[in-house]
Design an enzyme around this catalytic site. Sequence first.
Site, PDB file in Angstrom:
ATOM      1  N   ALA A 163      -6.001  -2.145  -4.059  1.00 19.34           N
ATOM      2  CA  ALA A 163      -5.495  -0.763  -4.144  1.00 19.34           C
ATOM      3  C   ALA A 163      -6.076  -0.099  -5.387  1.00 19.34           C
ATOM      4  O   ALA A 163      -6.136  -0.716  -6.448  1.00 19.34           O
ATOM      5  CB  ALA A 163      -3.967  -0.771  -4.233  1.00 19.34           C
ATOM      6  N   ALA A 164      -6.519   1.139  -5.235  1.00 17.61           N
ATOM      7  CA  ALA A 164      -7.082   1.833  -6.399  1.00 17.61           C
ATOM      8  C   ALA A 164      -7.165   3.323  -6.142  1.00 17.61           C
ATOM      9  O   ALA A 164      -7.212   3.773  -4.993  1.00 17.61           O
ATOM     10  CB  ALA A 164      -8.487   1.298  -6.700  1.00 17.61           C
ATOM     11  N   GLN A 165      -7.172   4.069  -7.234  1.00 15.70           N
ATOM     12  CA  GLN A 165      -7.623   5.443  -7.221  1.00 15.70           C
ATOM     13  C   GLN A 165      -9.135   5.295  -7.234  1.00 15.70           C
ATOM     14  O   GLN A 165      -9.708   4.864  -8.236  1.00 15.70           O
ATOM     15  CB  GLN A 165      -7.095   6.129  -8.483  1.00 15.70           C
ATOM     16  CG  GLN A 165      -7.385   7.604  -8.676  1.00 15.70           C
ATOM     17  CD  GLN A 165      -8.774   8.083  -8.447  1.00 15.70           C
ATOM     18  OE1 GLN A 165      -9.041   8.688  -7.383  1.00 15.70           O
ATOM     19  NE2 GLN A 165      -9.686   7.876  -9.355  1.00 15.70           N
ATOM     20  N   TYR A 174     -13.324   6.412 -13.829  1.00 14.69           N
ATOM     21  CA  TYR A 174     -13.120   5.389 -12.788  1.00 14.69           C
ATOM     22  C   TYR A 174     -13.794   4.072 -13.188  1.00 14.69           C
ATOM     23  O   TYR A 174     -13.202   2.995 -13.076  1.00 14.69           O
ATOM     24  CB  TYR A 174     -13.680   5.907 -11.453  1.00 14.69           C
ATOM     25  CG  TYR A 174     -13.782   4.869 -10.355  1.00 14.69           C
ATOM     26  CD1 TYR A 174     -12.652   4.398  -9.695  1.00 14.69           C
ATOM     27  CD2 TYR A 174     -15.034   4.354  -9.971  1.00 14.69           C
ATOM     28  CE1 TYR A 174     -12.754   3.448  -8.684  1.00 14.69           C
ATOM     29  CE2 TYR A 174     -15.149   3.406  -8.967  1.00 14.69           C
ATOM     30  CZ  TYR A 174     -14.011   2.954  -8.328  1.00 14.69           C
ATOM     31  OH  TYR A 174     -14.112   2.007  -7.328  1.00 14.69           O
ATOM     32  N   ASP A 210       0.866  -1.193   0.000  1.00 12.14           N
ATOM     33  CA  ASP A 210       0.000   0.000   0.000  1.00 12.14           C
ATOM     34  C   ASP A 210       0.900   1.240   0.000  1.00 12.14           C
ATOM     35  O   ASP A 210       1.989   1.217   0.586  1.00 12.14           O
ATOM     36  CB  ASP A 210      -0.884  -0.004   1.266  1.00 12.14           C
ATOM     37  CG  ASP A 210      -2.105   0.898   1.160  1.00 12.14           C
ATOM     38  OD1 ASP A 210      -3.229   0.386   1.258  1.00 12.14           O
ATOM     39  OD2 ASP A 210      -1.929   2.133   0.988  1.00 12.14           O
ATOM     40  N   GLY A 224     -22.782  12.538 -13.622  1.00  6.85           N
ATOM     41  CA  GLY A 224     -22.151  11.218 -13.615  1.00  6.85           C
ATOM     42  C   GLY A 224     -22.762  10.274 -12.586  1.00  6.85           C
ATOM     43  O   GLY A 224     -22.356   9.121 -12.495  1.00  6.85           O
ATOM     44  N   GLU A 225     -23.723  10.775 -11.802  1.00  8.04           N
ATOM     45  CA  GLU A 225     -24.342   9.891 -10.798  1.00  8.04           C
ATOM     46  C   GLU A 225     -25.573   9.227 -11.395  1.00  8.04           C
ATOM     47  O   GLU A 225     -26.409   9.897 -12.006  1.00  8.04           O
ATOM     48  CB  GLU A 225     -24.756  10.690  -9.563  1.00  8.04           C
ATOM     49  CG  GLU A 225     -23.603  11.005  -8.658  1.00  8.04           C
ATOM     50  CD  GLU A 225     -24.064  11.608  -7.348  1.00  8.04           C
ATOM     51  OE1 GLU A 225     -23.381  11.423  -6.351  1.00  8.04           O
ATOM     52  OE2 GLU A 225     -25.125  12.273  -7.335  1.00  8.04           O
ATOM     53  N   ARG A 249     -29.357   2.859  -4.147  1.00  7.30           N
ATOM     54  CA  ARG A 249     -28.103   2.114  -4.182  1.00  7.30           C
ATOM     55  C   ARG A 249     -28.322   0.757  -3.507  1.00  7.30           C
ATOM     56  O   ARG A 249     -29.296   0.559  -2.783  1.00  7.30           O
ATOM     57  CB  ARG A 249     -26.991   2.875  -3.423  1.00  7.30           C
ATOM     58  CG  ARG A 249     -26.610   4.215  -4.061  1.00  7.30           C
ATOM     59  CD  ARG A 249     -25.910   4.022  -5.391  1.00  7.30           C
ATOM     60  NE  ARG A 249     -25.565   5.287  -6.020  1.00  7.30           N
ATOM     61  CZ  ARG A 249     -26.312   5.910  -6.927  1.00  7.30           C
ATOM     62  NH1 ARG A 249     -27.482   5.407  -7.291  1.00  7.30           N
ATOM     63  NH2 ARG A 249     -25.911   7.039  -7.479  1.00  7.30           N
TER      64      ARG A 249
HETATM   65  N1  NAD Z   1     -15.990   1.208  -1.121  1.00  5.12           N
HETATM   66  C1  NAD Z   1     -16.842   0.765  -2.035  1.00  5.12           C
HETATM   67  O1  NAD Z   1     -18.063   0.902  -1.879  1.00  5.12           O
HETATM   68  C2  NAD Z   1     -16.346   0.057  -3.264  1.00  5.12           C
HETATM   69  C3  NAD Z   1     -17.274  -0.313  -4.257  1.00  5.12           C
HETATM   70  C4  NAD Z   1     -16.815  -0.971  -5.392  1.00  5.12           C
HETATM   71  C5  NAD Z   1     -15.467  -1.279  -5.538  1.00  5.12           C
HETATM   72  N2  NAD Z   1     -14.583  -0.882  -4.585  1.00  5.12           N
HETATM   73  C6  NAD Z   1     -13.172  -1.204  -4.787  1.00  5.12           C
HETATM   74  O2  NAD Z   1     -12.640  -1.781  -3.605  1.00  5.12           O
HETATM   75  C7  NAD Z   1     -11.280  -1.396  -3.441  1.00  5.12           C
HETATM   76  C8  NAD Z   1     -11.013  -0.852  -2.055  1.00  5.12           C
HETATM   77  O3  NAD Z   1     -11.878   0.241  -1.794  1.00  5.12           O
HETATM   78  P1  NAD Z   1     -11.926   0.941  -0.359  1.00  5.12           P
HETATM   79  O4  NAD Z   1     -13.279   1.521  -0.206  1.00  5.12           O
HETATM   80  O5  NAD Z   1     -11.394   0.035   0.679  1.00  5.12           O
HETATM   81  O6  NAD Z   1     -10.913   2.149  -0.609  1.00  5.12           O
HETATM   82  P2  NAD Z   1      -9.749   2.782   0.312  1.00  5.12           P
HETATM   83  O7  NAD Z   1      -9.404   4.078  -0.323  1.00  5.12           O
HETATM   84  O8  NAD Z   1     -10.145   2.756   1.747  1.00  5.12           O
HETATM   85  O9  NAD Z   1      -8.563   1.740   0.081  1.00  5.12           O
HETATM   86  C9  NAD Z   1      -7.731   1.795  -1.044  1.00  5.12           C
HETATM   87  C10 NAD Z   1      -6.310   1.576  -0.586  1.00  5.12           C
HETATM   88  O10 NAD Z   1      -5.464   1.590  -1.744  1.00  5.12           O
HETATM   89  C11 NAD Z   1      -4.297   2.362  -1.445  1.00  5.12           C
HETATM   90  N3  NAD Z   1      -3.773   2.906  -2.699  1.00  5.12           N
HETATM   91  C12 NAD Z   1      -4.333   3.848  -3.488  1.00  5.12           C
HETATM   92  N4  NAD Z   1      -3.542   4.114  -4.555  1.00  5.12           N
HETATM   93  C13 NAD Z   1      -2.468   3.294  -4.421  1.00  5.12           C
HETATM   94  C14 NAD Z   1      -1.294   3.092  -5.208  1.00  5.12           C
HETATM   95  N5  NAD Z   1      -1.069   3.809  -6.321  1.00  5.12           N
HETATM   96  N6  NAD Z   1      -0.391   2.169  -4.782  1.00  5.12           N
HETATM   97  C15 NAD Z   1      -0.584   1.459  -3.647  1.00  5.12           C
HETATM   98  N7  NAD Z   1      -1.673   1.616  -2.869  1.00  5.12           N
HETATM   99  C16 NAD Z   1      -2.605   2.523  -3.253  1.00  5.12           C
HETATM  100  C17 NAD Z   1      -4.763   3.439  -0.484  1.00  5.12           C
HETATM  101  O11 NAD Z   1      -3.721   3.986   0.301  1.00  5.12           O
HETATM  102  C18 NAD Z   1      -5.794   2.666   0.354  1.00  5.12           C
HETATM  103  O12 NAD Z   1      -5.183   2.081   1.483  1.00  5.12           O
HETATM  104  C19 NAD Z   1     -10.966  -0.427  -4.590  1.00  5.12           C
HETATM  105  O13 NAD Z   1     -10.328  -1.152  -5.609  1.00  5.12           O
HETATM  106  C20 NAD Z   1     -12.324   0.035  -5.060  1.00  5.12           C
HETATM  107  O14 NAD Z   1     -12.324   0.369  -6.422  1.00  5.12           O
HETATM  108  C21 NAD Z   1     -14.981  -0.231  -3.456  1.00  5.12           C
END
Ligand code: NAD
Length: 318
Positions: free
Chosen positions: A74-76, A142, A31, A268-269, A209
């Site tokens: 991990a994600a943006q 996204y 991370d 976009g929503e 949702r």
């Molecule tokens: N929260 C939701 O409702 C939801 C819904 C659909 C999908 N997701 C997916 O689930 C995953 C986790 O979501 P979350 O809500 O826990 O988000 P979050 O932001 O709490 O966790 C994401 C983590 O990824 C890390 N990260 C971001 N960019 C990084 C990089 N370039 N390199 C290394 N680490 C990086 C961040 O520091 C963070 O710890 C994501 O892939 C997101 O797309 C989440």
Amino acid sequence: MKILITGAAGFIASHIADAYVAQGHEVVILDDLSRGKRENLNPKCRFHFCDIRDRKSVNRIFREEKPTAVNHHAAQMDVRRGVREPLFDAEVNILGGINLLEAAVATGVQRFIYAGTAGAGYGEPKQVPVSEQYPINPITPYGISKHTVEHYLFAFQFLYGLNYVVVRYGNVYGPRQSSQGEAGVFAIFCEGLLTGKQPIIYGDGTKIRDYIYVSDVVTANVAALDHGTNEIFNISSGVQTTDQEVLDLVSKILGIATEPHYVARRAGEIDRICLDIRKAAGLLGWKPTVPLLAGAQQTVAYFEEKAKNRLRKVDDIG
Ligand SMILES: NC(=O)c1ccc[n+]([C@@H]2O[C@H](COP(=O)([O-])OP(=O)(O)OC[C@H]3O[C@@H](n4cnc5c(N)ncnc54)[C@H](O)[C@@H]3O)[C@@H](O)[C@H]2O)c1
């Protein structure tokens, strides 16, 4: 099994890391702490501070650790930032994803679990519930970047035999969710109400949702270690809930009466999303078990405790 989890300093994957550790797996976390917090890191996991875009470091970590499975979270994940900065969004979500996939193939990883997104992928569906077969029509960068990795998984399975499981989530909520950014309505309403802010609802409160409590997402990721090979699954509750219902529920549990400020809907929503989760029940052997009320109570309790701790710290300083 040795499992490398990306994003496990963040909300969802930190809970998954806890569950994998509790099951006796050896867990390694990668991370960059851009959104995640050190306090979420399970102390029994080895932590690599690393940006998934950093190809050299990713390759080195995979060579050192040689994980059997990868769980990629991990994600943006800031939808609005993706709209403003589509290149950055693609760099993290697509190029970062390819870095991990290449490293996985090079070091003999056997299984790659990927956190996909349902809401941002299906666009505005013509009917609900939406099954995995529904055409993908993302209306944000996204949604595009998250979905693109699914194509790479399919291709890497075909080209190199790397097995995958995609878990496409609805709206996940629960403890450790960040109230920063626009995702996480539960976290935003909880922290807002506890700090005396008037809640904002974008639109008239009727947007629908499909919410899923984080522990149910965790059990899907546990099941995905052994089941559902090379399949894509919707993971959610299959229950339709409006923004207004979430606010009313959180206010009621907290015992704080409130009148929201209704402002214009954001571009976009989508209006309505709800997922068909029958495939996960059949092939993954998974079903959600936490009803909205129980999940909301646990989430509110977490944010109340967090608020109390913050006050204690202020008192201590004072
Ligand atoms: N929260 C939701 O409702 C939801 C819904 C659909 C999908 N997701 C997916 O689930 C995953 C986790 O979501 P979350 O809500 O826990 O988000 P979050 O932001 O709490 O966790 C994401 C983590 O990824 C890390 N990260 C971001 N960019 C990084 C990089 N370039 N390199 C290394 N680490 C990086 C961040 O520091 C963070 O710890 C994501 O892939 C997101 O797309 C989440």
